[in-house]
Motif scaffolding. Structure first.
Motif, mmCIF file in Angstrom:
data_model
loop_
_atom_site.group_PDB
_atom_site.id
_atom_site.type_symbol
_atom_site.label_atom_id
_atom_site.label_comp_id
_atom_site.label_asym_id
_atom_site.label_seq_id
_atom_site.Cartn_x
_atom_site.Cartn_y
_atom_site.Cartn_z
ATOM 1 N N GLY A 286 0.803 -1.222 0.000
ATOM 2 C CA GLY A 286 0.000 0.000 0.000
ATOM 3 C C GLY A 286 0.828 1.260 0.000
ATOM 4 N N HIS A 287 2.132 1.138 -0.240
ATOM 5 C CA HIS A 287 3.005 2.317 -0.259
ATOM 6 C C HIS A 287 2.902 3.074 -1.570
ATOM 7 C CE1 HIS A 287 5.945 0.733 3.076
ATOM 8 N NE2 HIS A 287 4.678 0.685 3.426
ATOM 9 N N VAL A 288 2.612 2.361 -2.655
ATOM 10 C CA VAL A 288 2.443 2.969 -3.977
ATOM 11 C C VAL A 288 1.001 2.731 -4.410
ATOM 12 C CG1 VAL A 288 3.152 2.933 -6.397
ATOM 13 C CG2 VAL A 288 4.861 2.621 -4.593
ATOM 14 N N VAL A 289 0.319 3.821 -4.714
ATOM 15 C CA VAL A 289 -1.099 3.753 -5.078
ATOM 16 C C VAL A 289 -1.290 4.468 -6.411
ATOM 17 C CG1 VAL A 289 -3.445 4.422 -4.421
ATOM 18 C CG2 VAL A 289 -1.797 3.713 -2.648
ATOM 19 N N ILE A 290 -2.074 3.877 -7.285
ATOM 20 C CA ILE A 290 -2.412 4.533 -8.544
ATOM 21 C C ILE A 290 -3.716 5.301 -8.344
ATOM 22 C CG2 ILE A 290 -3.023 4.224 -10.983
ATOM 23 C CD1 ILE A 290 -0.090 3.678 -10.309
ATOM 24 N N GLY A 291 -3.650 6.606 -8.610
ATOM 25 C CA GLY A 291 -4.834 7.442 -8.451
ATOM 26 C C GLY A 291 -5.869 7.168 -9.520
#
Length: 360
Positions: A286-291
């Motif tokens: 959950g550190h990198v999220v695609i908006g």
């Protein structure tokens, strides 16, 4: 909850008493943050500060948070760190690669203070490191960019030629080329993390060269504004959602989600279980999220992007899976071979198909 900048708290308890302010309780952990840009940059620093605020809300009056913004990656960094440590900080997060040596020096000078350095690799007993696998998000951006370009030219605004940025360039290019074999990528190095004027100039130069989709590894919204002014150019939010530019030119974003990590590490400090660790989280953590992928993107492209997001998150797919050739035509990864973390952390070359040289 006390939430103040270092500039207003750095004098410590003695100054507070002189000013008639209540002194901080001795058992209340004081958590500091050193920022490369302003908290209102709309990108990298903004998102780190959102993480600070999330932690502050989570812990309430159990902690105090302080920060100093616009700290250059120079001797100013060690001065800021020393001032923060002397003000009583128990744990300090330094949030830019160029703070590495200053953070190491501060950790040596203040062995009773815990330090955490973002995107670095040098550790000590009281110095941890943390980073995110941004290249995972760049793969998604590249896939979308490859589909969305009409000119077959996409651009990447680089900050500094460090492995993190080179990972992003290679990942986005590889995945754009997978869906569009005719793709070309224009790379412009801004040599800054945050300088709206330079970032805007880089975006405008790309647009003049026919680029109609821009990715960035710099922190301001200036490229979004330049694309909006030009019209017909798509962009991606960097580090934060940059939602003010939805539904276009910003058609999606890569979001750095620091809050859960800051909460976890502050809790470890409170519990007395804090240890020096090296964390490199990605989509799975959950550190990198695609908006949000806006409706400007065709439904079938959005579905393809979401499928890749799911595959990366589950561990089914790694963005650097061979066969991948180096720019000079030599083999980097054989068929089915996956790049190791060590390979990626030392990445200093372009993949095949990219033109130009990486600055030394």
């Amino acid at each position: 909850m006390k939430r103040r900048t270092l500039l207003t708290t750095g004098a410590g308890a003695a100054a507070a008493a002189t000013l008639g302010l209540p002194a901080r309780a001795q058992d209340t952990p004081k958590i500091g943050f050193i920022y490369i840009g302003p908290v209102g940059d709309g990108g990298w620093t903004y998102q780190h500060d959102q993480g600070r605020l999330e932690a502050a809300a989570h812990f309430g009056d159990a902690i105090e948070t302080i920060y100093q913004e616009n700290v250059p990656e120079s001797a100013d960094a060690i001065r800021a760190l020393s001032q923060m440590a002397l003000s009583g900080a128990d744990l300090i997060f330094t949030t830019s690669f160029g703070y590495m040596e200053a953070t190491v020096e501060a950790a040596q000078q203040f062995p009773d203070v815990k330090f955490e350095h973002a995107t670095g690799y040098m550790r000590a007993d009281n110095l941890a490191t943390y980073d995110s696998r941004f290249y995972e998000g760049r793969a998604i951006e590249g896939l979308i960019a490859g589909h969305m370009t009409k000119s077959n030219k996409i651009g990447y605004i680089g900050s500094f030629p460090i492995p993190e940025v080179i990972q992003g360039i290679n990942s986005s290019f590889l995945h754009a080329k997978k869906v569009n074999p005719d793709i070309e990528m224009v790379v412009i190095w801004a040599y800054t993390w945050f300088d709206p004027a330079k970032e805007a100039d880089a975006a405008k130069a790309m647009i003049e060269q026919g680029v109609d989709v821009i990715l960035q590894h710099t922190d301001s919204t200036a490229p979004q504004a330049a694309a909006e002014e030009a019209g017909g150019v798509y962009t991606f939010g960097q580090a934060s959602d940059m939602a003010a530019f939805k539904p276009e030119p910003r058609i999606s974003s890569i979001i750095d989600n620091w809050g859960p990590y800051y909460i976890e590490r502050i809790q470890a400090l409170i519990d007395g279980t804090w240890e020096s660790t090296a964390t490199w989280g990605g989509m799975a953590e959950g550190h990198v999220v695609i908006g949000e992928i806006t409706d400007v993107v065709p439904a079938e492209v959005k579905a393809e992007a979401e499928e890749m997001i799911a595959a990366i998150t589950s561990g089914e797919y790694h963005p650097f899976t061979g066969p991948i050739m180096k720019q000079d035509g030599s083999v980097w990864l054989e068929e089915g071979e996956v790049a190791t973390d060590e390979m990626l952390l030392g990445l200093d070359f372009y993949v095949e198909g990219l033109t130009g040289e990486i600055p030394s």
